[in-house]
Design a protein around this motif. Structure first.
Motif, mmCIF file in Angstrom:
data_model
loop_
_atom_site.group_PDB
_atom_site.id
_atom_site.type_symbol
_atom_site.label_atom_id
_atom_site.label_comp_id
_atom_site.label_asym_id
_atom_site.label_seq_id
_atom_site.Cartn_x
_atom_site.Cartn_y
_atom_site.Cartn_z
ATOM 1 N N ASP A 69 2.596 -46.833 -16.838
ATOM 2 C CA ASP A 69 2.491 -48.195 -16.326
ATOM 3 C C ASP A 69 1.854 -48.228 -14.938
ATOM 4 O O ASP A 69 1.081 -49.132 -14.626
ATOM 5 C CB ASP A 69 3.853 -48.876 -16.319
ATOM 6 C CG ASP A 69 4.371 -49.154 -17.726
ATOM 7 O OD1 ASP A 69 3.542 -49.242 -18.655
ATOM 8 O OD2 ASP A 69 5.606 -49.291 -17.886
ATOM 9 N N ARG A 70 2.152 -47.242 -14.128
ATOM 10 C CA ARG A 70 1.504 -47.159 -12.802
ATOM 11 C C ARG A 70 -0.007 -46.922 -12.954
ATOM 12 O O ARG A 70 -0.803 -47.493 -12.225
ATOM 13 C CB ARG A 70 2.106 -46.040 -11.961
ATOM 14 C CG ARG A 70 3.419 -46.401 -11.352
ATOM 15 C CD ARG A 70 3.933 -45.216 -10.533
ATOM 16 N NE ARG A 70 5.280 -45.455 -10.119
ATOM 17 C CZ ARG A 70 5.664 -45.560 -8.869
ATOM 18 N NH1 ARG A 70 4.788 -45.421 -7.900
ATOM 19 N NH2 ARG A 70 6.922 -45.781 -8.569
ATOM 20 N N ILE A 74 -2.881 -49.352 -11.554
ATOM 21 C CA ILE A 74 -3.970 -48.912 -10.669
ATOM 22 C C ILE A 74 -5.328 -49.263 -11.278
ATOM 23 O O ILE A 74 -6.211 -49.779 -10.595
ATOM 24 C CB ILE A 74 -3.847 -47.402 -10.364
ATOM 25 C CG1 ILE A 74 -2.619 -47.162 -9.467
ATOM 26 C CG2 ILE A 74 -5.120 -46.865 -9.710
ATOM 27 C CD1 ILE A 74 -2.209 -45.710 -9.351
ATOM 28 N N ALA A 75 -5.481 -49.007 -12.573
ATOM 29 C CA ALA A 75 -6.741 -49.355 -13.240
ATOM 30 C C ALA A 75 -6.985 -50.861 -13.175
ATOM 31 O O ALA A 75 -8.119 -51.305 -12.932
ATOM 32 C CB ALA A 75 -6.712 -48.890 -14.696
ATOM 33 N N THR A 76 -5.946 -51.657 -13.350
ATOM 34 C CA THR A 76 -6.074 -53.112 -13.308
ATOM 35 C C THR A 76 -6.503 -53.584 -11.927
ATOM 36 O O THR A 76 -7.398 -54.435 -11.798
ATOM 37 C CB THR A 76 -4.740 -53.780 -13.709
ATOM 38 O OG1 THR A 76 -4.350 -53.305 -15.000
ATOM 39 C CG2 THR A 76 -4.860 -55.293 -13.722
ATOM 40 N N GLY A 80 -10.025 -55.265 -11.239
ATOM 41 C CA GLY A 80 -9.971 -56.602 -10.636
ATOM 42 C C GLY A 80 -10.771 -56.676 -9.355
ATOM 43 O O GLY A 80 -11.462 -57.664 -9.088
ATOM 44 N N SER A 81 -10.704 -55.628 -8.563
ATOM 45 C CA SER A 81 -11.487 -55.569 -7.326
ATOM 46 C C SER A 81 -12.981 -55.535 -7.632
ATOM 47 O O SER A 81 -13.780 -56.207 -6.962
ATOM 48 C CB SER A 81 -11.073 -54.331 -6.523
ATOM 49 O OG SER A 81 -11.792 -54.256 -5.327
ATOM 50 N N SER A 127 -6.090 -55.508 -19.125
ATOM 51 C CA SER A 127 -5.172 -54.488 -18.601
ATOM 52 C C SER A 127 -3.948 -55.118 -17.944
ATOM 53 O O SER A 127 -2.840 -54.576 -18.042
ATOM 54 C CB SER A 127 -5.901 -53.537 -17.647
ATOM 55 O OG SER A 127 -6.462 -54.233 -16.567
ATOM 56 N N ALA A 128 -4.110 -56.282 -17.300
ATOM 57 C CA ALA A 128 -2.952 -56.970 -16.712
ATOM 58 C C ALA A 128 -1.999 -57.422 -17.819
ATOM 59 O O ALA A 128 -0.769 -57.280 -17.695
ATOM 60 C CB ALA A 128 -3.408 -58.157 -15.878
ATOM 61 N N LEU A 129 -2.540 -57.967 -18.897
ATOM 62 C CA LEU A 129 -1.705 -58.389 -20.021
ATOM 63 C C LEU A 129 -0.989 -57.192 -20.637
ATOM 64 O O LEU A 129 0.205 -57.262 -20.944
ATOM 65 C CB LEU A 129 -2.565 -59.098 -21.067
ATOM 66 C CG LEU A 129 -1.828 -59.628 -22.290
ATOM 67 C CD1 LEU A 129 -0.809 -60.699 -21.905
ATOM 68 C CD2 LEU A 129 -2.826 -60.186 -23.302
ATOM 69 N N LEU A 130 -1.709 -56.091 -20.802
ATOM 70 C CA LEU A 130 -1.098 -54.875 -21.336
ATOM 71 C C LEU A 130 0.073 -54.438 -20.471
ATOM 72 O O LEU A 130 1.163 -54.147 -20.971
ATOM 73 C CB LEU A 130 -2.145 -53.767 -21.435
ATOM 74 C CG LEU A 130 -1.630 -52.398 -21.884
ATOM 75 C CD1 LEU A 130 -1.083 -52.468 -23.310
ATOM 76 C CD2 LEU A 130 -2.739 -51.367 -21.772
#
Length: 172
Positions: A69-70, A74-76, A80-81, A127-130
């Motif tokens: 989950d971390r 981080i990927a999200t 996003g950035s 990825s945020a939804l996941l």
């Protein structure tokens, strides 16, 4: 002379799109304005989501996240950035080239940045939804739910516009 309002055209009256009766400069101005409106919508979504994502790492619950989950978090944040950068890029691009008489080229590059930003926004939302569904449910349906939402995004954001473009664009 412009047939609509009788004004002289800066391009000597050359028209690039007979259906709209606009010069290349007028077309670039119109396309730029349309693009800026589209970017405002996408920027708002990515900025709000990105802002919330940045606060997650400072919550007590964050410490209890699994390594997986971390990594998703981080990927999200990174994607996003990148999405924010691509969607803000056209504004910077315009500022730097403003007054150089290259608006048609600026429109092309801003459009490319915007499309890239939309693709990155898709990855960010996915990825945020996941992550949220993994943390909230711990269920086996998470991949199916995320896949369904991604399919919906792909349909709304890409498939329908491409279908309409193909079906309704005149052969010229």
């Amino acid at each position: 002379m412009n047939e609509r309002n009788g004004s002289a055209r800066p391009d000597g009256g050359k028209r690039t799109d007979p259906g709209r009766r606009e010069s290349a400069e007028e077309r670039a101005d119109r396309q730029w304005q349309e693009l800026m409106q589209e970017i405002r919508v996408a920027q708002t979504g990515v900025q709000i989501l990105f802002g919330f994502l940045l606060t997650v790492a400072f919550t007590p619950h964050f410490q209890a996240l699994s390594d997986t989950d971390r990594a998703i978090y981080i990927a999200t944040v990174v994607v996003g950035s990148l999405a924010a950068g691509a969607l803000i890029g056209p504004v910077s691009f315009h500022r730097i080239v403003s007054g150089r008489r290259i608006k048609p080229e600026a429109v092309v590059w801003a459009s490319r940045l915007t499309f890239t930003g939309i693709v990155l926004l898709l990855a960010t939302f996915t990825s945020a939804l996941l992550l949220v569904l993994r943390v909230a449910t711990h269920g086996m349906l998470v991949p199916c739910l995320v896949g369904g939402v991604v399919a919906w995004y792909l349909l709304c954001w890409f498939a329908l516009p491409l279908w309409a473009r193909e079906r309704h664009t005149d052969e010229r």
